[in-house]
Scaffold this active site. Structure first.
Site, PDB file in Angstrom:
ATOM      1  CG  HIS A  81      96.372  83.145  63.142  1.00 15.88           C
ATOM      2  ND1 HIS A  81      95.389  82.625  63.953  1.00 15.88           N
ATOM      3  CD2 HIS A  81      96.154  82.634  61.896  1.00 15.88           C
ATOM      4  CE1 HIS A  81      94.597  81.858  63.233  1.00 15.88           C
ATOM      5  NE2 HIS A  81      95.037  81.841  61.983  1.00 15.88           N
ATOM      6  CG  ASN A 138      97.208  86.461  68.190  1.00 16.25           C
ATOM      7  OD1 ASN A 138      97.481  85.666  69.089  1.00 16.25           O
ATOM      8  ND2 ASN A 138      96.465  86.114  67.148  1.00 16.25           N
ATOM      9  CG  ASN A 175     104.803  80.823  69.688  1.00 15.57           C
ATOM     10  OD1 ASN A 175     105.481  81.285  68.777  1.00 15.57           O
ATOM     11  ND2 ASN A 175     103.887  79.878  69.493  1.00 15.57           N
TER      12      ASN A 175
HETATM   13  C1  GAR Z   1     100.716  78.236  68.474  1.00 13.44           C
HETATM   14  O1  GAR Z   1     100.786  77.486  67.293  1.00 13.44           O
HETATM   15  C2  GAR Z   1      99.990  79.553  68.229  1.00 13.44           C
HETATM   16  O2  GAR Z   1     100.266  80.099  66.987  1.00 13.44           O
HETATM   17  C3  GAR Z   1      98.560  79.095  68.311  1.00 13.44           C
HETATM   18  O3  GAR Z   1      98.551  78.181  69.391  1.00 13.44           O
HETATM   19  C4  GAR Z   1      99.815  77.533  69.504  1.00 13.44           C
HETATM   20  C5  GAR Z   1     100.323  77.686  70.926  1.00 13.44           C
HETATM   21  O4  GAR Z   1     101.512  76.976  71.134  1.00 13.44           O
HETATM   22  N1  GAR Z   1      97.693  80.210  68.510  1.00 13.44           N
HETATM   23  C6  GAR Z   1      96.481  80.301  67.964  1.00 13.44           C
HETATM   24  O5  GAR Z   1      95.990  79.420  67.283  1.00 13.44           O
HETATM   25  C7  GAR Z   1      95.722  81.591  68.240  1.00 13.44           C
HETATM   26  N2  GAR Z   1      94.671  81.782  67.306  1.00 13.44           N
HETATM   27  P1  GAR Z   1     102.520  77.323  72.322  1.00 13.44           P
HETATM   28  O6  GAR Z   1     101.717  77.338  73.622  1.00 13.44           O
HETATM   29  O7  GAR Z   1     103.487  76.170  72.303  1.00 13.44           O
HETATM   30  O8  GAR Z   1     103.167  78.634  72.025  1.00 13.44           O
END
Ligand code: GAR
Length: 208
Positions: free
Chosen positions: A110, A108, A14
């Site tokens: 989600h 955030n 992200n």
């Molecule tokens: C993503 O899918 C994000 O939406 C989730 O963790 C992942 C991180 O991936 N976040 C949550 O679950 C927060 N509640 P990334 O490090 O590759 O962006």
């Protein structure tokens, strides 16, 4: 120009989506000025370094109490002159001090359509496991402001994603990221930086 500070814990896809959007000129009124990680080994830090972005690490376990950690994170964000804070896969719960200091300025992402599959314990792959267990046919992602209720702050943008027969949590996670998270998170940040998100209580309105 608003200073965007991104909080990460893991792979940082992200964060990469935000960097790519910035390079494409899609975040016109903001600049990613710092990436703060809760994990010194997060690949997200490498992504930041490769793009010349300042990095910091702050770990909950380096503080005796949660309040001390909360105060230190608040101070760090203030010292970076953060105008907007983005939680891009940040896996440590935020405390009251930081949330109050940056009310409606923390965004955030989600990986589900809030209010489904959210709240305490719903993070990362677990969210997709629960969606598959329930048998929902549509899931997605939500970009929202952070308040003191876990995943309960004002919703900014959502995007739906289809669930397909035979999906595993990993396959679904990848589709949700590609089709929803990597699109709506940069968009929400860009809108915020252009002062285009009006918040009234728990409701947001995008000003066109
Ligand atoms: C993503 O899918 C994000 O939406 C989730 O963790 C992942 C991180 O991936 N976040 C949550 O679950 C927060 N509640 P990334 O490090 O590759 O962006």
């Amino acid at each position: 120009m608003k200073n965007i500070v991104v909080l990460v814990s893991g792979g940082g896809t992200n964060l990469q989506a935000l960097i790519d959007a910035q390079h494409r000129g899609e975040i016109k009124a903001g600049k990613i000025t710092c990436v703060i990680s809760s994990n010194p080994n997060a690949y997200a830090i490498t992504r930041a370094e490769q793009n010349g972005i300042d990095t910091e690490v702050i770990r909950r376990k380096d503080f005796k109490t949660f309040d001390e950690y909360d105060a230190a994170l608040t101070q760090l964000l203030q010292s970076k002159n953060a105008d907007v804070i983005v939680l891009a896969g940040f896996m440590t719960i935020l405390g009251k001090q930081v949330i109050r200091a940056f009310e409606n300025r923390i965004i955030n992402i989600h990986p589900a359509l809030i209010p489904s599959f959210c709240g305490e314990g719903y993070y990362g792959l677990r969210v997709h496991e629960e969606a598959l267990k329930k048998g929902v046919k549509v899931t997605g992602a939500t970009a929202h402001f952070v308040n003191e209720i876990c995943d309960g702050g004002p919703i900014i943008l959502q995007k739906a994603v289809e669930i397909k027969t035979g999906d595993t949590p990993e396959v679904l996670q990848k589709r949700v990221m590609e089709q929803a998270e990597w699109k709506i998170l940069p968009k929400a940040v860009a809108l915020f930086c252009e002062d285009k998100i009006k918040v009234s209580g728990n409701i947001t309105e995008i000003i066109s």
